[in-house]
Design a protein around this motif. Structure first.
Motif, PDB file in Angstrom:
ATOM      1  N   ASP A   1      45.554  42.944  36.285  1.00  0.00           N
ATOM      2  CA  ASP A   1      45.369  44.298  35.765  1.00  0.00           C
ATOM      3  C   ASP A   1      44.091  44.452  34.961  1.00  0.00           C
ATOM      4  O   ASP A   1      43.341  45.416  35.140  1.00  0.00           O
ATOM      5  CB  ASP A   1      46.570  44.697  34.903  1.00  0.00           C
ATOM      6  CG  ASP A   1      47.821  44.942  35.738  1.00  0.00           C
ATOM      7  OD1 ASP A   1      47.778  44.664  36.951  1.00  0.00           O
ATOM      8  OD2 ASP A   1      48.831  45.399  35.180  1.00  0.00           O
TER       9      ASP A   1
ATOM     10  N   PHE B   1      53.801  44.046  51.536  1.00  0.00           N
ATOM     11  CA  PHE B   1      52.778  44.595  50.660  1.00  0.00           C
ATOM     12  C   PHE B   1      51.559  45.078  51.437  1.00  0.00           C
ATOM     13  O   PHE B   1      50.438  45.030  50.955  1.00  0.00           O
ATOM     14  CB  PHE B   1      52.318  43.552  49.623  1.00  0.00           C
ATOM     15  CG  PHE B   1      53.342  43.277  48.573  1.00  0.00           C
ATOM     16  CD1 PHE B   1      53.567  44.176  47.539  1.00  0.00           C
ATOM     17  CD2 PHE B   1      54.089  42.124  48.606  1.00  0.00           C
ATOM     18  CE1 PHE B   1      54.522  43.920  46.570  1.00  0.00           C
ATOM     19  CE2 PHE B   1      55.044  41.855  47.639  1.00  0.00           C
ATOM     20  CZ  PHE B   1      55.263  42.766  46.619  1.00  0.00           C
TER      21      PHE B   1
ATOM     22  N   ARG C   1      52.156  44.230  41.867  1.00  0.00           N
ATOM     23  CA  ARG C   1      50.855  44.209  42.549  1.00  0.00           C
ATOM     24  C   ARG C   1      50.564  42.779  42.998  1.00  0.00           C
ATOM     25  O   ARG C   1      50.815  41.833  42.266  1.00  0.00           O
ATOM     26  CB  ARG C   1      49.753  44.711  41.605  1.00  0.00           C
ATOM     27  CG  ARG C   1      49.921  46.193  41.254  1.00  0.00           C
ATOM     28  CD  ARG C   1      49.090  46.600  40.064  1.00  0.00           C
ATOM     29  NE  ARG C   1      49.524  45.934  38.840  1.00  0.00           N
ATOM     30  CZ  ARG C   1      50.597  46.293  38.143  1.00  0.00           C
ATOM     31  NH1 ARG C   1      51.382  47.282  38.568  1.00  0.00           N
ATOM     32  NH2 ARG C   1      50.929  45.656  37.037  1.00  0.00           N
TER      33      ARG C   1
ATOM     34  N   ASN D   1      47.828  39.956  44.872  1.00  0.00           N
ATOM     35  CA  ASN D   1      46.532  39.519  45.389  1.00  0.00           C
ATOM     36  C   ASN D   1      46.814  38.433  46.417  1.00  0.00           C
ATOM     37  O   ASN D   1      47.148  37.300  46.061  1.00  0.00           O
ATOM     38  CB  ASN D   1      45.652  38.979  44.253  1.00  0.00           C
ATOM     39  CG  ASN D   1      44.257  38.622  44.716  1.00  0.00           C
ATOM     40  OD1 ASN D   1      44.070  37.928  45.714  1.00  0.00           O
ATOM     41  ND2 ASN D   1      43.257  39.092  43.992  1.00  0.00           N
TER      42      ASN D   1
ATOM     43  N   VAL E   1      50.733  37.493  41.558  1.00  0.00           N
ATOM     44  CA  VAL E   1      51.427  38.773  41.414  1.00  0.00           C
ATOM     45  C   VAL E   1      51.409  39.185  39.950  1.00  0.00           C
ATOM     46  O   VAL E   1      51.498  38.337  39.059  1.00  0.00           O
ATOM     47  CB  VAL E   1      52.893  38.646  41.872  1.00  0.00           C
ATOM     48  CG1 VAL E   1      53.673  39.919  41.585  1.00  0.00           C
ATOM     49  CG2 VAL E   1      52.962  38.321  43.356  1.00  0.00           C
TER      50      VAL E   1
ATOM     51  N   PHE F   1      53.055  42.408  37.243  1.00  0.00           N
ATOM     52  CA  PHE F   1      54.015  43.509  37.208  1.00  0.00           C
ATOM     53  C   PHE F   1      54.255  43.984  35.783  1.00  0.00           C
ATOM     54  O   PHE F   1      54.038  43.247  34.812  1.00  0.00           O
ATOM     55  CB  PHE F   1      55.353  43.093  37.843  1.00  0.00           C
ATOM     56  CG  PHE F   1      56.015  41.900  37.210  1.00  0.00           C
ATOM     57  CD1 PHE F   1      56.830  42.038  36.083  1.00  0.00           C
ATOM     58  CD2 PHE F   1      55.847  40.634  37.745  1.00  0.00           C
ATOM     59  CE1 PHE F   1      57.447  40.947  35.502  1.00  0.00           C
ATOM     60  CE2 PHE F   1      56.458  39.526  37.170  1.00  0.00           C
ATOM     61  CZ  PHE F   1      57.261  39.685  36.052  1.00  0.00           C
TER      62      PHE F   1
END
Length: 355
Positions: free
Chosen positions: A244, A297, A313, A315, A321, A323
């Motif tokens: 993020d 995904f 989310r 990658n 991951v 979250f």
């Protein structure tokens, strides 16, 4: 020598089956020594019971006849009855462990493993290596014995824990016997082998749904948020870069078994590997099966399960991951409720009106 290899393979696949089944026991794992004891004692007892019943039928002129596929039909009922009665006779070993729904399937899987290993040995010893069916039977019949018995294990739990569960157990026995009988018919003749695929697929879907249901119903189940709140002072360890905000500093870490989560102190997001994501879904969402296939995904076309994992989310390149805890926790709780709803809508779900 080849027969010994085939028997060893059946034992290996049997251990994999029990290991897989035990992986579903995510909230309170059963003692390994008790599982081993039930495998040995339950396996021997179930074989003795089955042989006794076969002898009774044989004395009445009822037996399997080569070339008559449906003469195999009663075999499934005899062997499932043997496994179920053996589970009852294992009660002194397991009575103190029978405290969540998953325990019934776990222990009858151990009985089924013991039964299958003994059966495989005698089948291999009596069957010529030229038979094209010997390898098929020795490799796949152990997982099948485990899968067929699952519904009886859960019904056994309801019967011993709640008054009035004996009718459920009878229905579960009939369902397991029919499934097992169909397998015996399909696997015994090469021209019926395509039917084995249908039985395999159905049995494993059945097993996954039953074990997901028992996990969701466990009295020991807690939420992911509760798990994290149980670490008042998590250890700060070298972590991974947050998806993020990009922060790569050491992060508070939450660990349990194969689960390893990092919390980004810069933005509050949680970061983990894709492997840990699968474990989180198993533990806190009660969803099993091949999650690699169920979670896509893909942009614009998410798989059904991936679409439910709100706030997650991924990658793919880094297999990382991230979250938002509140959003992801709510999604996992909804998965639990969905597992229960979908299972209790099935026509074969005999216990849906039970406590």
């Amino acid at each position: 020598m080849l027969k010994l290899i085939l028997i060893a393979l059946s034992f290996f696949f049997g251990l994999l089956s029990i290991r897989k089944v035990r992986s579903y026991d995510v909230h309170e794992a059963e003692p390994f020594w008790k599982m081993a004891a039930v495998t040995v004692w339950g396996g021997m007892v179930s074989v003795v019971i089955s042989l006794f019943l076969y002898n009774i039928l044989h004395s009445q002129g009822v037996s399997v006849q080569d070339g008559v596929p449906f003469s195999y039909f009663f075999v499934g009922f005899i062997e499932e009855f043997g496994k179920l009665l053996a589970l009852f006779l294992c009660w002194p070993i397991i009575k103190n462990e029978m405290d969540e729904p998953t325990d019934g399937p776990i222990y009858i899987a151990c009985v089924a493993l013991g039964f299958s290993l003994i059966e495989n040995y005698f089948y291999a010893a009596a069957t010529p290596l030229s038979s094209p069916l010997i390898a098929i039977r020795l490799v796949i019949c152990t997982p099948m014995h485990v899968a067929f018995s699952m519904i009886m294990g859960l019904a056994f739990y309801w019967a011993v824990k709640f008054e009035g569960g004996w009718g459920i157990l009878l229905g579960a026995f009939l369902a397991a016997g029919i499934y097992h009988a169909l397998y015996n018919i399909f696997v015994s003749y090469w021209y019926l082998l395509p039917g084995v695929y249908l039985v395999l697929r159905g049995a494993y879907r059945w097993m996954h749904q039953l074990l997901g249901y028992t996990t969701a119903q466990s009295p020991y189940r807690i939420t992911l948020a509760d798990f994290i709140s149980g670490f008042p002072s998590p250890e700060v360890q070298p972590g991974v870069q947050c998806l993020d905000c990009g922060d790569a500093a050491p992060k508070p870490t939450y660990e349990k078994g194969q689960i390893r989560l990092h919390q980004c102190e810069a933005c509050g997001a949680y970061v983990c590997s894709v492997k840990t994501l699968h474990q989180l879904i198993h533990h806190y969402g009660s969803v099993f099966g091949n999650l690699k296939k169920e979670i896509g995904f893909k942009a614009g076309r998410p798989k059904k399960l991936a679409a439910k994992l709100k706030g997650v989310r991924l990658n793919k390149k880094r297999k990382i991951v991230s979250f938002n805890l509140k959003t992801f926790n709510n999604a996992l709780e909804e998965l639990n409720r969905d597992v229960i709803r979908r299972t209790e809508k099935k026509w074969w779900c005999l216990w849906r009106c039970q406590p």
